[in-house]
Each structure stands twice: as C-alpha cells, then as structure tokens.
Design a protein around this motif. Structure first.
Motif, PDB file in Angstrom:
ATOM      1  N   SER A  84     -48.825 -28.138  36.813  1.00  0.00           N
ATOM      2  CA  SER A  84     -49.336 -29.351  37.495  1.00  0.00           C
ATOM      3  C   SER A  84     -49.884 -30.364  36.242  1.00  0.00           C
ATOM      4  CB  SER A  84     -50.363 -29.282  38.605  1.00  0.00           C
ATOM      5  OG  SER A  84     -49.895 -28.380  39.715  1.00  0.00           O
ATOM      6  N   ASP A  85     -50.442 -29.466  35.208  1.00  0.00           N
ATOM      7  CA  ASP A  85     -50.998 -30.126  34.059  1.00  0.00           C
ATOM      8  C   ASP A  85     -49.896 -31.222  33.373  1.00  0.00           C
ATOM      9  OD1 ASP A  85     -53.525 -29.017  34.502  1.00  0.00           O
ATOM     10  OD2 ASP A  85     -52.984 -27.648  33.045  1.00  0.00           O
ATOM     11  N   MET A  87     -48.051 -32.902  35.145  1.00  0.00           N
ATOM     12  CA  MET A  87     -47.805 -34.031  35.621  1.00  0.00           C
ATOM     13  C   MET A  87     -49.035 -35.299  35.133  1.00  0.00           C
ATOM     14  SD  MET A  87     -45.111 -33.854  37.448  1.00  0.00           S
ATOM     15  CE  MET A  87     -45.308 -35.283  38.601  1.00  0.00           C
ATOM     16  N   TYR A  88     -50.156 -34.664  34.724  1.00  0.00           N
ATOM     17  CA  TYR A  88     -51.076 -35.360  34.264  1.00  0.00           C
ATOM     18  C   TYR A  88     -50.726 -36.151  33.039  1.00  0.00           C
ATOM     19  CZ  TYR A  88     -54.586 -33.954  37.808  1.00  0.00           C
ATOM     20  OH  TYR A  88     -55.280 -33.689  38.852  1.00  0.00           O
ATOM     21  N   PHE A  92     -49.309 -39.161  36.344  1.00  0.00           N
ATOM     22  CA  PHE A  92     -49.171 -39.030  37.450  1.00  0.00           C
ATOM     23  C   PHE A  92     -50.087 -39.717  38.344  1.00  0.00           C
ATOM     24  CE2 PHE A  92     -48.884 -36.522  41.629  1.00  0.00           C
ATOM     25  CZ  PHE A  92     -47.785 -36.869  41.942  1.00  0.00           C
ATOM     26  N   ASP A  93     -51.192 -39.472  37.965  1.00  0.00           N
ATOM     27  CA  ASP A  93     -52.389 -40.007  39.022  1.00  0.00           C
ATOM     28  C   ASP A  93     -52.343 -41.861  39.018  1.00  0.00           C
ATOM     29  OD1 ASP A  93     -53.116 -39.878  36.180  1.00  0.00           O
ATOM     30  OD2 ASP A  93     -55.235 -39.679  36.504  1.00  0.00           O
ATOM     31  N   ILE A 110     -46.109 -29.310  43.075  1.00  0.00           N
ATOM     32  CA  ILE A 110     -47.543 -29.691  42.708  1.00  0.00           C
ATOM     33  C   ILE A 110     -48.459 -30.075  43.768  1.00  0.00           C
ATOM     34  CG2 ILE A 110     -46.424 -30.758  40.603  1.00  0.00           C
ATOM     35  CD1 ILE A 110     -46.568 -33.418  42.103  1.00  0.00           C
ATOM     36  N   ASP A 112     -51.137 -28.882  44.935  1.00  0.00           N
ATOM     37  CA  ASP A 112     -52.470 -28.784  44.406  1.00  0.00           C
ATOM     38  C   ASP A 112     -53.000 -30.382  43.952  1.00  0.00           C
ATOM     39  OD1 ASP A 112     -50.875 -28.286  42.203  1.00  0.00           O
ATOM     40  OD2 ASP A 112     -52.558 -27.726  40.797  1.00  0.00           O
ATOM     41  N   LEU A 113     -51.990 -31.015  43.290  1.00  0.00           N
ATOM     42  CA  LEU A 113     -52.457 -32.427  43.108  1.00  0.00           C
ATOM     43  C   LEU A 113     -52.441 -33.362  44.342  1.00  0.00           C
ATOM     44  CD1 LEU A 113     -50.004 -32.911  39.871  1.00  0.00           C
ATOM     45  CD2 LEU A 113     -52.554 -32.262  39.838  1.00  0.00           C
ATOM     46  N   LEU A 114     -51.685 -33.096  45.224  1.00  0.00           N
ATOM     47  CA  LEU A 114     -51.622 -34.029  46.449  1.00  0.00           C
ATOM     48  C   LEU A 114     -52.696 -33.562  47.670  1.00  0.00           C
ATOM     49  CD1 LEU A 114     -47.807 -33.547  46.504  1.00  0.00           C
ATOM     50  CD2 LEU A 114     -49.096 -35.659  45.773  1.00  0.00           C
ATOM     51  N   GLN A 115     -53.436 -32.655  47.270  1.00  0.00           N
ATOM     52  CA  GLN A 115     -54.819 -32.539  48.176  1.00  0.00           C
ATOM     53  C   GLN A 115     -55.623 -33.610  48.610  1.00  0.00           C
ATOM     54  OE1 GLN A 115     -54.799 -29.536  50.000  1.00  0.00           O
ATOM     55  NE2 GLN A 115     -52.809 -28.779  48.830  1.00  0.00           N
TER      56      GLN A 115
END
Length: 155
Positions: A84-85, A87-88, A92-93, A110, A112-115
């Motif tokens: 997921s890192d 994506m940062y 991504f954010d 990913i 965990d990034l969408l929680q």
C-alpha cells in the motif's frame, strides 16, 4: 448488498454504462474479483457513461490513467503493486480526495487505505458452473452510494 447475474460481456458493459451515467458527484468505486472476470470491461462501460470518449485500457503498468468526461476519471489498476505504501508514493490520497471519480481495479489489495472512506464495492466473479456468466455483488458504503445503487436498479 445487491447481487446481479450477467449473462455476457455486453450486459457487464451496459451495467457499467448505466452506473457511470448516474454518477454526478466525486466518487470512489472499488472493483475486485476473479482475473479475467470483466473488471476492465465494466470500467469501459462506466467511462462511456461518464462521457469519456477515449478508449479505456487497464493501467496495469502505470497504475493510474486519467480521463476527462462530465467528471474527471482516475482509473487505477493496483494488481502489480507490492504494498500500500506504493500508493502513497503516487499521491493516492490526493486522487481520492479530489473532485473526480476514482475507479480502482483490484481494490482489495489496498483495502487498508480505503478504511473509513465512503465508497461502492463491486465484486465481479465467474458464476458457478459457467465460463460466460458473471455474478456482480454491489456493496454500498455510505448513504450517497446506497441511493446510487437504489437508483441503478429502479425499473
């Protein structure tokens, strides 16, 4: 949760088109499911519904493609990311907090990034006992997505 049986690729494209036609707000649509089950086919219909005139291809190696329609569309394919890192690293954010529609293939990678973010999850998988039919499961997370799914299936 809404479950739909699609008999062929055309029905997958048409459902994507209808959903894209209904979206009139910045949105996050997460696609998951079997390899080759129709995620990119769904995105192709979806993008046409958003008014994108360009040919849509999966951004497997670039991770994200950008298109212009009624709303800006960011099409992600995260199949090849290792964490997921990554994506940062691509910002991504910023993408998901923009005034655009983000549609993400292989979103489960990913998750965990969408929680804690409102979104529409769509799982596309092969229907049991068939190589042609697909099951599509829609799980809206958030009121605006619940209303969107209701509108999608109004007769």
């Amino acid at each position: 949760m809404k479950k739909i049986l699609m008999k062929n690729e055309r029905e997958t494209t048409e459902l994507g088109y209808k959903l894209g036609s209904l979206i009139d707000f910045p949105a996050i649509v997460c696609l998951s499911g079997d390899l080759g089950a129709g995620k990119t086919t769904f995105v192709q219909g979806f993008s046409k519904g958003l008014g994108v005139s360009e040919n849509i291809t999966s951004p497997t190696f670039t991770i994200v493609n950008e298109y212009n329609g009624r709303l800006k569309l960011y099409h992600f394919d995260v199949y090849r990311i290792s964490s997921s890192d990554e994506m940062y690293d691509i910002g991504f954010d910023e993408y998901i907090s923009s005034d655009a529609v983000c549609i993400i293939e292989w979103a489960e990678m990913i998750e965990d990034l969408l929680q804690g973010i409102e979104k529409l999850w769509i799982e596309i998988k092969y229907a049991e006992g068939s190589t042609f039919k697909r099951e599509l499961l829609m799980r809206p997370e958030g009121e605006k997505y619940e209303k969107l799914v209701e509108e999608l299936f109004k007769e």
